[in-house]
Design an enzyme around this catalytic site. Structure first.
Site, PDB file in Angstrom:
ATOM      1  N   VAL A  50       2.289  21.020  15.436  1.00 35.32           N
ATOM      2  CA  VAL A  50       2.041  20.318  16.697  1.00 35.32           C
ATOM      3  C   VAL A  50       0.550  20.417  17.005  1.00 35.32           C
ATOM      4  N   TYR A  75      -8.947   3.657  14.065  1.00 32.95           N
ATOM      5  CA  TYR A  75      -7.754   2.787  14.035  1.00 32.95           C
ATOM      6  C   TYR A  75      -7.709   1.886  15.256  1.00 32.95           C
ATOM      7  N   THR A 129      -1.447  -3.004  19.627  1.00 33.02           N
ATOM      8  CA  THR A 129      -0.957  -1.692  20.043  1.00 33.02           C
ATOM      9  C   THR A 129      -1.517  -1.310  21.410  1.00 33.02           C
ATOM     10  N   ASP A 130      -0.796  -0.446  22.115  1.00 34.04           N
ATOM     11  CA  ASP A 130      -1.311   0.038  23.404  1.00 34.04           C
ATOM     12  C   ASP A 130      -2.552   0.921  23.212  1.00 34.04           C
ATOM     13  N   GLU A 131      -2.798   1.346  21.954  1.00 38.14           N
ATOM     14  CA  GLU A 131      -3.944   2.242  21.713  1.00 38.14           C
ATOM     15  C   GLU A 131      -5.273   1.542  21.966  1.00 38.14           C
ATOM     16  N   LYS A 165      -8.044  -2.258  15.691  1.00 41.50           N
ATOM     17  CA  LYS A 165      -6.999  -3.112  16.289  1.00 41.50           C
ATOM     18  C   LYS A 165      -7.565  -3.895  17.477  1.00 41.50           C
ATOM     19  N   SER A 171      -2.210   1.876   9.592  1.00 42.72           N
ATOM     20  CA  SER A 171      -1.639   2.180  10.909  1.00 42.72           C
ATOM     21  C   SER A 171      -1.720   3.645  11.337  1.00 42.72           C
ATOM     22  N   LEU A 173       4.707  11.245  13.627  1.00 43.52           N
ATOM     23  CA  LEU A 173       5.277  12.418  14.313  1.00 43.52           C
ATOM     24  C   LEU A 173       6.795  12.593  14.117  1.00 43.52           C
ATOM     25  N   ASN A 185       6.538   3.227  18.508  1.00 46.48           N
ATOM     26  CA  ASN A 185       7.893   2.892  18.070  1.00 46.48           C
ATOM     27  C   ASN A 185       8.523   4.061  17.326  1.00 46.48           C
ATOM     28  N   ALA A 223      -9.997   1.148  17.376  1.00 44.15           N
ATOM     29  CA  ALA A 223     -11.158   0.247  17.455  1.00 44.15           C
ATOM     30  C   ALA A 223     -10.954  -0.966  16.555  1.00 44.15           C
ATOM     31  N   ASP A 279      -2.402  -9.463  -0.645  1.00 44.42           N
ATOM     32  CA  ASP A 279      -3.238  -8.762   0.328  1.00 44.42           C
ATOM     33  C   ASP A 279      -3.675  -9.772   1.390  1.00 44.42           C
ATOM     34  N   ILE A 280      -3.571  -9.413   2.650  1.00 49.09           N
ATOM     35  CA  ILE A 280      -3.952 -10.376   3.702  1.00 49.09           C
ATOM     36  C   ILE A 280      -5.451 -10.690   3.680  1.00 49.09           C
ATOM     37  N   THR A 324       0.873  -1.177   0.000  1.00 46.48           N
ATOM     38  CA  THR A 324       0.000   0.000   0.000  1.00 46.48           C
ATOM     39  C   THR A 324       0.915   1.234   0.000  1.00 46.48           C
TER      40      THR A 324
HETATM   41  P1  NAD Z   1       3.168   0.720   8.507  1.00 49.39           P
HETATM   42  O1  NAD Z   1       1.971   1.472   8.090  1.00 49.39           O
HETATM   43  O2  NAD Z   1       4.509   1.338   8.417  1.00 49.39           O
HETATM   44  O3  NAD Z   1       3.249  -0.660   7.662  1.00 49.39           O
HETATM   45  C1  NAD Z   1       2.130  -1.424   7.383  1.00 49.39           C
HETATM   46  C2  NAD Z   1       2.490  -2.409   6.274  1.00 49.39           C
HETATM   47  O4  NAD Z   1       1.357  -3.257   6.029  1.00 49.39           O
HETATM   48  C3  NAD Z   1       2.838  -1.741   4.931  1.00 49.39           C
HETATM   49  O5  NAD Z   1       3.985  -2.330   4.382  1.00 49.39           O
HETATM   50  C4  NAD Z   1       1.617  -2.031   4.067  1.00 49.39           C
HETATM   51  O6  NAD Z   1       1.920  -2.141   2.680  1.00 49.39           O
HETATM   52  C5  NAD Z   1       1.149  -3.364   4.633  1.00 49.39           C
HETATM   53  N1  NAD Z   1      -0.277  -3.607   4.401  1.00 49.39           N
HETATM   54  C6  NAD Z   1      -1.306  -2.745   4.622  1.00 49.39           C
HETATM   55  N2  NAD Z   1      -2.460  -3.335   4.255  1.00 49.39           N
HETATM   56  C7  NAD Z   1      -2.156  -4.578   3.821  1.00 49.39           C
HETATM   57  C8  NAD Z   1      -2.914  -5.663   3.340  1.00 49.39           C
HETATM   58  N3  NAD Z   1      -4.250  -5.576   3.211  1.00 49.39           N
HETATM   59  N4  NAD Z   1      -2.281  -6.817   3.004  1.00 49.39           N
HETATM   60  C9  NAD Z   1      -0.940  -6.915   3.124  1.00 49.39           C
HETATM   61  N5  NAD Z   1      -0.162  -5.910   3.557  1.00 49.39           N
HETATM   62  C10 NAD Z   1      -0.762  -4.753   3.909  1.00 49.39           C
HETATM   63  O7  NAD Z   1       2.843   0.226   9.980  1.00 49.39           O
HETATM   64  P2  NAD Z   1       3.833   0.002  11.229  1.00 49.39           P
HETATM   65  O8  NAD Z   1       3.977   1.266  11.960  1.00 49.39           O
HETATM   66  O9  NAD Z   1       5.022  -0.746  10.774  1.00 49.39           O
HETATM   67  O10 NAD Z   1       2.923  -0.946  12.122  1.00 49.39           O
HETATM   68  C11 NAD Z   1       2.977  -2.374  11.954  1.00 49.39           C
HETATM   69  C12 NAD Z   1       2.023  -3.014  12.946  1.00 49.39           C
HETATM   70  O11 NAD Z   1       2.391  -2.667  14.269  1.00 49.39           O
HETATM   71  C13 NAD Z   1       0.572  -2.555  12.783  1.00 49.39           C
HETATM   72  O12 NAD Z   1      -0.254  -3.678  12.964  1.00 49.39           O
HETATM   73  C14 NAD Z   1       0.378  -1.546  13.895  1.00 49.39           C
HETATM   74  O13 NAD Z   1      -0.956  -1.535  14.329  1.00 49.39           O
HETATM   75  C15 NAD Z   1       1.298  -2.095  14.967  1.00 49.39           C
HETATM   76  N6  NAD Z   1       1.879  -1.117  15.911  1.00 49.39           N
HETATM   77  C16 NAD Z   1       2.515   0.004  15.444  1.00 49.39           C
HETATM   78  C17 NAD Z   1       3.117   0.878  16.362  1.00 49.39           C
HETATM   79  C18 NAD Z   1       3.873   2.094  15.876  1.00 49.39           C
HETATM   80  O14 NAD Z   1       4.329   2.878  16.707  1.00 49.39           O
HETATM   81  N7  NAD Z   1       4.075   2.296  14.587  1.00 49.39           N
HETATM   82  C19 NAD Z   1       3.057   0.623  17.728  1.00 49.39           C
HETATM   83  C20 NAD Z   1       2.392  -0.547  18.163  1.00 49.39           C
HETATM   84  C21 NAD Z   1       1.825  -1.400  17.232  1.00 49.39           C
HETATM   85  P1  TYD Z   2       1.536   9.572  15.563  1.00 52.53           P
HETATM   86  O1  TYD Z   2       2.959   9.472  15.161  1.00 52.53           O
HETATM   87  O2  TYD Z   2       0.496   9.733  14.515  1.00 52.53           O
HETATM   88  O3  TYD Z   2       1.246   8.262  16.463  1.00 52.53           O
HETATM   89  P2  TYD Z   2      -0.068   7.911  17.372  1.00 52.53           P
HETATM   90  O4  TYD Z   2      -1.160   8.815  17.048  1.00 52.53           O
HETATM   91  O5  TYD Z   2      -0.341   6.503  16.937  1.00 52.53           O
HETATM   92  O6  TYD Z   2       0.406   8.007  18.783  1.00 52.53           O
HETATM   93  O7  TYD Z   2       1.375  10.771  16.592  1.00 52.53           O
HETATM   94  C1  TYD Z   2       2.108  10.810  17.795  1.00 52.53           C
HETATM   95  C2  TYD Z   2       1.643  12.037  18.571  1.00 52.53           C
HETATM   96  O8  TYD Z   2       2.044  13.209  17.845  1.00 52.53           O
HETATM   97  C3  TYD Z   2       0.146  12.126  18.722  1.00 52.53           C
HETATM   98  O9  TYD Z   2      -0.143  12.678  20.012  1.00 52.53           O
HETATM   99  C4  TYD Z   2      -0.286  13.107  17.646  1.00 52.53           C
HETATM  100  C5  TYD Z   2       0.916  14.036  17.537  1.00 52.53           C
HETATM  101  N1  TYD Z   2       1.145  14.627  16.204  1.00 52.53           N
HETATM  102  C6  TYD Z   2       1.316  16.005  16.060  1.00 52.53           C
HETATM  103  O10 TYD Z   2       1.273  16.766  17.043  1.00 52.53           O
HETATM  104  N2  TYD Z   2       1.543  16.516  14.810  1.00 52.53           N
HETATM  105  C7  TYD Z   2       1.591  15.727  13.701  1.00 52.53           C
HETATM  106  O11 TYD Z   2       1.774  16.270  12.576  1.00 52.53           O
HETATM  107  C8  TYD Z   2       1.454  14.311  13.855  1.00 52.53           C
HETATM  108  C9  TYD Z   2       1.523  13.393  12.675  1.00 52.53           C
HETATM  109  C10 TYD Z   2       1.240  13.810  15.135  1.00 52.53           C
END
Ligand code: NAD
Ligand code: TYD
Length: 342
Positions: free
Chosen positions: A212, A156, A128-130, A160, A88, A196, A186, A158, A62-63, A39
């Site tokens: 911000v 999102y 996720t912790d969300e 997860k 995500s 962010l 992460n 909801a 696609d999953i 994607t």
């Molecule tokens: P990301 O958006 O960077 O990557 C998502 C990947 O999934 C992409 O490569 C995309 O092409 C692929 N994808 C999307 N829809 C798909 C589908 N239908 N079939 C196959 N592939 C598909 O996301 P991320 O930040 O790497 O997060 C990965 C996982 O970890 C997610 O499940 C997210 O909920 C979870 N997570 C993320 C964070 C964070 O801080 N980023 C924290 C905790 C948990």
């Molecule tokens: P984000 O990286 O989208 O992660 P998540 O919403 O999953 O925690 O956002 C991290 C925090 O930063 C969140 O409180 C929203 C805030 N944020 C901004 O203030 N400005 C921005 O442009 C973005 C993308 C996020």
């Protein structure tokens, strides 16, 4: 070391790709098969180095595509499936929830059906912790534990949480051997520029305003991506069937402090900071209690935030090609739509 085949879905995204590299390095005898739909968030150039490893295979699928998934499982006979694939980004889910429900709920359903049909020994759902909603800023004594009620704020989170419930239902009803990890935010290499930390680094490098949300006091609990990979590795290799693990390193920071730190590291002025309209339903504070994974599995985070953020900024400086290609495409439209008029 025995041989295992692991299917990693979403391995062309941020955390999934870091996990692919972590596993290829740590388990030279394993076969790592990355399945990704590519994607907007998936990037094949991220996996360029992995492609050179004969124990790695990339499959574009696609999953939600049951037939493609079944064919792949027939071919590869995976021992373990780790599902990172998801939509995500919270802001995108607020703008349009539809694809979040389809990918984040139906995707795990299709994967778990295939796991049942092919006798897969572990399905790991990356959550996720969300899913726990948020905590108030004035109660620093409160943390999310695995027993905290699911209480979601965004489409999102909801979606997860729904996947987590479905995963536990497949375990109870069909005896599918599952595990779930719920990690905090992460950061690190290959983080997509809409989030962010990379967004602020890239805008600062271009002397563009740093948007911000709200008062900037929202708190996130940041973990270096490799420490998350290590936690998942321990869970999938541990005696963890039917278990949920929170993953976080007690590193709570307000958004505004992160943004100021990035500006300081890059030698840019704080005048670039622009407070913009708040995110709808914006979660105030996330904070993980990682006691269970620490005591049961001995997991400890290795990278301190002050080192991890410097490493991450350096990575973005050294890998301009990677993100310049991303921000020159469709991302421009996304940015305009999300930030213009805010
Ligand atoms: P990301 O958006 O960077 O990557 C998502 C990947 O999934 C992409 O490569 C995309 O092409 C692929 N994808 C999307 N829809 C798909 C589908 N239908 N079939 C196959 N592939 C598909 O996301 P991320 O930040 O790497 O997060 C990965 C996982 O970890 C997610 O499940 C997210 O909920 C979870 N997570 C993320 C964070 C964070 O801080 N980023 C924290 C905790 C948990
Ligand atoms: P984000 O990286 O989208 O992660 P998540 O919403 O999953 O925690 O956002 C991290 C925090 O930063 C969140 O409180 C929203 C805030 N944020 C901004 O203030 N400005 C921005 O442009 C973005 C993308 C996020």
């Amino acid at each position: 070391m025995d041989k295992k085949t692991i299917i990693v879905t979403g391995g062309a995204g941020f955390i999934g790709s870091n996990f692919v590299y972590y596993m290829l390095k740590k388990y030279p005898s394993y076969r790592i098969v990355c399945l990704d739909a590519l994607t907007y968030a998936g990037n094949l150039s991220t996996l360029e180095k992995a492609m050179k490893n004969e124990n790695f295979r990339f499959v574009k699928a696609d999953i939600r595509d049951a037939e493609a998934i079944d064919n792949l499982f027939t071919e590869e006979k995976p021992d373990i499936v780790v599902n990172f694939a998801a939509e995500s980004h919270v802001d995108r889910s607020i703008a349009d929830p539809q694809i979040f429900l389809a990918t984040n709920i139906m995707g795990p359903k299709v994967l778990m059906d295939a796991c049942l049909n092919h006798g897969v020994k572990r399905y790991h759902q990356v959550s996720t912790d969300e899913v726990y909603g948020d905590l108030p800023l004035d109660r620093p004594d409160l943390f999310f534990t695995e027993n905290t009620n699911l209480h979601t704020s965004s489409p999102y989170s909801a979606s997860k949480a729904s996947a987590d419930l479905l995963t536990m239902a497949y375990h109870r009803t069909y005896k599918l051997p599952v595990s779930i990890s719920r990690c905090s935010n992460n950061y690190g290499p290959y983080h997509f520029p809409e989030k962010l930390i990379p967004l602020m680094i890239i805008n600062a490098l271009h002397d563009k305003p740093l948007p911000v949300y709200g008062d900037g006091l929202n708190v996130r609990d940041w973990l270096y991506v490799e420490d998350h990979c290590k936690a998942i590795d321990m869970i999938i290799h541990g005696d963890c069937v039917g278990e949920v693990y929170n993953v976080g390193g007690h590193n709570e920071m307000a958004n505004i402090d992160i943004v100021k730190l990035i500006l300081k590291e890059l030698g840019k002025p704080e005048s670039l900071i622009t407070f913009v309209e708040d995110r709808k339903g914006h979660d105030r504070r996330y904070a993980i209690d990682p006691t269970k994974i620490k005591t049961q599995l001995g997991w400890e985070p290795e990278t301190k935030f002050e080192n991890g953020i410097v490493k991450t900024i350096k990575w973005y400086l050294d890998h301009k090609d990677w993100w310049e290609e991303i921000i020159s495409g469709e991302y421009q439209n996304y940015y305009k739509k999300m930030y213009e008029g805010k």
